[in-house]
Design an enzyme around this catalytic site. Structure first.
Site, PDB file in Angstrom:
ATOM      1  N   ASP A 241       0.864  -1.189   0.000  1.00  0.00           N
ATOM      2  CA  ASP A 241       0.000   0.000   0.000  1.00  0.00           C
ATOM      3  C   ASP A 241       0.900   1.239   0.000  1.00  0.00           C
ATOM      4  OD1 ASP A 241      -3.123   0.655   0.996  1.00  0.00           O
ATOM      5  OD2 ASP A 241      -1.640   2.206   1.495  1.00  0.00           O
ATOM      6  N   ILE A 242       0.530   2.222  -0.830  1.00  0.00           N
ATOM      7  CA  ILE A 242       1.339   3.452  -0.884  1.00  0.00           C
ATOM      8  C   ILE A 242       1.034   4.297   0.360  1.00  0.00           C
ATOM      9  CG2 ILE A 242       1.860   5.536  -2.221  1.00  0.00           C
ATOM     10  CD1 ILE A 242       0.900   4.018  -4.716  1.00  0.00           C
ATOM     11  N   ASN A 249      -2.730  12.983  -3.408  1.00  0.00           N
ATOM     12  CA  ASN A 249      -3.885  13.411  -4.224  1.00  0.00           C
ATOM     13  C   ASN A 249      -4.377  14.797  -3.819  1.00  0.00           C
ATOM     14  OD1 ASN A 249      -4.446  11.406  -6.096  1.00  0.00           O
ATOM     15  ND2 ASN A 249      -5.465  10.117  -4.587  1.00  0.00           N
ATOM     16  N   HIS A 254      -5.225  14.598  -8.609  1.00  0.00           N
ATOM     17  CA  HIS A 254      -5.356  13.181  -8.986  1.00  0.00           C
ATOM     18  C   HIS A 254      -4.431  12.769 -10.133  1.00  0.00           C
ATOM     19  CE1 HIS A 254      -8.516  12.256  -6.205  1.00  0.00           C
ATOM     20  NE2 HIS A 254      -8.604  11.040  -6.710  1.00  0.00           N
ATOM     21  N   ASP A 258      -2.097   9.632 -10.076  1.00  0.00           N
ATOM     22  CA  ASP A 258      -2.053   8.564 -11.088  1.00  0.00           C
ATOM     23  C   ASP A 258      -0.613   8.277 -11.531  1.00  0.00           C
ATOM     24  OD1 ASP A 258      -4.746   8.362 -10.966  1.00  0.00           O
ATOM     25  OD2 ASP A 258      -5.179   9.243 -12.926  1.00  0.00           O
ATOM     26  N   GLU A 283      -4.817   2.171  -4.193  1.00  0.00           N
ATOM     27  CA  GLU A 283      -3.350   2.202  -4.167  1.00  0.00           C
ATOM     28  C   GLU A 283      -2.805   0.941  -3.511  1.00  0.00           C
ATOM     29  OE1 GLU A 283      -5.060   2.730  -1.557  1.00  0.00           O
ATOM     30  OE2 GLU A 283      -3.859   3.722  -0.026  1.00  0.00           O
TER      31      GLU A 283
HETATM   32  N1  LIG Z   1      -5.050   9.343  -8.201  1.00  0.00           N
HETATM   33  C1  LIG Z   1      -5.739   8.272  -7.834  1.00  0.00           C
HETATM   34  N2  LIG Z   1      -6.125   8.119  -6.567  1.00  0.00           N
HETATM   35  C2  LIG Z   1      -6.791   7.014  -6.196  1.00  0.00           C
HETATM   36  C3  LIG Z   1      -7.098   5.998  -7.112  1.00  0.00           C
HETATM   37  N3  LIG Z   1      -7.758   5.011  -6.448  1.00  0.00           N
HETATM   38  C4  LIG Z   1      -7.864   5.408  -5.177  1.00  0.00           C
HETATM   39  N4  LIG Z   1      -7.264   6.606  -4.995  1.00  0.00           N
HETATM   40  C5  LIG Z   1      -7.120   7.415  -3.782  1.00  0.00           C
HETATM   41  O1  LIG Z   1      -6.268   6.753  -2.876  1.00  0.00           O
HETATM   42  C6  LIG Z   1      -6.466   7.345  -1.592  1.00  0.00           C
HETATM   43  C7  LIG Z   1      -6.387   6.248  -0.527  1.00  0.00           C
HETATM   44  O2  LIG Z   1      -6.142   6.860   0.677  1.00  0.00           O
HETATM   45  P1  LIG Z   1      -6.290   6.142   2.072  1.00  0.00           P
HETATM   46  O3  LIG Z   1      -6.784   4.740   1.854  1.00  0.00           O
HETATM   47  O4  LIG Z   1      -7.131   7.001   2.948  1.00  0.00           O
HETATM   48  O5  LIG Z   1      -4.867   5.976   2.621  1.00  0.00           O
HETATM   49  P2  LIG Z   1      -3.530   6.833   2.659  1.00  0.00           P
HETATM   50  O6  LIG Z   1      -3.726   8.289   2.473  1.00  0.00           O
HETATM   51  O7  LIG Z   1      -2.619   6.181   1.655  1.00  0.00           O
HETATM   52  O8  LIG Z   1      -3.032   6.590   4.087  1.00  0.00           O
HETATM   53  P3  LIG Z   1      -2.247   5.343   4.650  1.00  0.00           P
HETATM   54  O9  LIG Z   1      -2.757   4.146   3.901  1.00  0.00           O
HETATM   55  O10 LIG Z   1      -2.549   5.269   6.095  1.00  0.00           O
HETATM   56  O11 LIG Z   1      -0.813   5.604   4.365  1.00  0.00           O
HETATM   57  C8  LIG Z   1      -7.823   8.050  -1.648  1.00  0.00           C
HETATM   58  O12 LIG Z   1      -7.614   9.429  -1.621  1.00  0.00           O
HETATM   59  C9  LIG Z   1      -8.399   7.640  -3.010  1.00  0.00           C
HETATM   60  O13 LIG Z   1      -9.165   8.669  -3.594  1.00  0.00           O
HETATM   61  C10 LIG Z   1      -6.683   6.176  -8.466  1.00  0.00           C
HETATM   62  O14 LIG Z   1      -6.906   5.368  -9.346  1.00  0.00           O
HETATM   63  N5  LIG Z   1      -6.008   7.312  -8.795  1.00  0.00           N
END
Ligand SMILES: Nc1nc2c(ncn2[C@@H]2O[C@H](COP(=O)(O)OP(=O)(O)OP(=O)(O)O)[C@@H](O)[C@H]2O)c(=O)[nH]1
Length: 358
Positions: A241-242, A249, A254, A258, A283
């Site tokens: 996981d990122i 974002n 976004h 991406d 992610e």
């Molecule tokens: N740009 C982009 N964002 C995405 C995509 N799919 C999901 N996301 C975003 O990924 C983010 C996931 O964030 P969270 O799951 O809250 O987690 P986080 O900010 O990485 O925090 P931690 O996991 O605790 O490090 C959300 O803002 C989604 O909108 C995509 O295809 N493209």
């Protein structure tokens, strides 16, 4: 609308390597059918030879045996042929043998019936060959061989200026055009089907953003690996996981998000090239590692974290990884849940690290 999209997709995808791949696949799929066509053509030739030999009083000579031997060898070679290009050559050789054989048999018949039998043989051969998975050059070569050797005006009493000659010429042209058109049309239709089904599969099993396999592909492949029992070595499952991706974002938008997803996917592809990896969604990524030791899994996770962290990029990120050993009797979902809880552990102990499920 659908038609124009289909035409555009075909135009973009119809490359030369894809055409060769299609012909190879066609040959592999139709190899048994091609063998059948070979055997039936040879059988028809033999039947014709036997009728003319015994009822026509010519006698079954050693020449017929030589022809049969050659045809048998060519059929046997086809049985061992793996490449479509070799099949093309083999078919041209078989047609050459069959046409020369027919010409020799027909020469033993009364001259008045020569051209009719030559036309009949040419028609039968052309129809049979037009359904084979040949390249264009091979089909054109077959046409040339047939019309050269079985030419109904060559060495027969049929004159081009007579009624019989005109009818024969018209029928020859019709036959030539019809088989050529049918061969090219069916070939093009099969090629379109091939491209469309490839595109469909590609879209169903690949993530369009990162161009790596998607969840569906992962579940299919990982399930197959998981079911391979007994296992000689341990299997591990990783979830990635990122870190703070929402912040990326929210801060940069976004589009940059991406780009980051694509970059991390490319890093995963680099480090995990020999394993099944995929973007599960958002992610989140997963990797199935069959036949590795625990220290190998740890080494790969360290390497991946380092590569992502040290990637010279305008918007650097880090990743967290959860790893679990796949136990005997595990379902894929059970292993994914454990990897996810190990990932949760990595997130809550500082991120940019890996954790084994304990
Ligand atoms: N740009 C982009 N964002 C995405 C995509 N799919 C999901 N996301 C975003 O990924 C983010 C996931 O964030 P969270 O799951 O809250 O987690 P986080 O900010 O990485 O925090 P931690 O996991 O605790 O490090 C959300 O803002 C989604 O909108 C995509 O295809 N493209």
């Amino acid at each position: 609308m659908f038609e124009s999209i289909e035409a555009q997709a075909l135009k973009e995808s119809a490359s030369a390597p894809l055409r060769s791949e299609f012909l190879q696949r066609e040959f592999e799929r139709l190899k048994t059918f091609s063998l059948l066509i070979y055997v039936v053509s040879i059988f028809m030739w033999l039947l014709f030879d036997l009728i003319v030999s015994f009822m026509g009083g010519q006698g079954f000579t050693w020449r017929s045996m030589v022809f049969l031997g050659v045809f048998g060898v060519l059929t046997l070679v086809l049985g061992f042929t793996r490449k479509a290009a070799h099949f093309d050559v083999l078919t041209v050789l078989l047609v050459l043998g069959l046409t020369v054989g027919v010409r020799m048999i027909v020469d033993g018949l009364p001259p008045a019936v020569h051209s009719s039998w030559l036309m009949l043989a040419a028609a039968s051969l052309l129809y049979s060959v037009s359904v084979l998975p040949l390249r264009r050059w091979a089909f054109f070569a077959v046409q040339v061989v047939i019309w050269l050797v079985l030419n109904p005006f060559l060495g027969t009493s049929t004159e081009p200026g007579e009624l019989r000659g005109v009818l024969t010429a018209c029928y020859s042209v019709f036959l030539c055009a019809l088989t050529l058109y049918a061969f090219l049309k069916f070939r093009e239709a099969r090629f379109s089907n091939y491209i469309m089904s490839r595109l469909l599969l590609d879209q169903a099993y690949n993530d369009p953003l990162t161009q790596i396999p998607n969840r569906r592909a992962f579940m299919t492949h990982a399930q197959q690996r998981l079911q391979a029992i007994p296992r000689e070595y341990d299997h591990f499952l990783m979830m990635i996981d990122i870190d703070n991706f929402k912040k990326v974002n929210d801060t940069y938008g976004h589009d940059i998000g991406d780009e980051v997803l694509k970059r991390v996917a490319a890093d995963i592809k680099t480090v995990m090239a020999e394993f099944d990896y995929a973007r599960l969604g958002g992610e989140e990524f997963a990797i199935y590692l069959p036949a590795v030791r625990r220290e190998d899994a740890a080494g790969l996770a360290t390497e991946l974290c380092r590569l992502v962290r040290e990637q010279p990029a305008e918007h650097p990120v880090t990743i967290s990884i959860g790893i679990t050993r796949v136990e005997d009797g595990d379902t894929l979902n059970q292993a994914l849940i454990r990897a996810d809880s190990a990932l949760y552990e990595s997130k809550h102990t500082g991120k940019d690290r890996y954790t084994f499920h304990s």
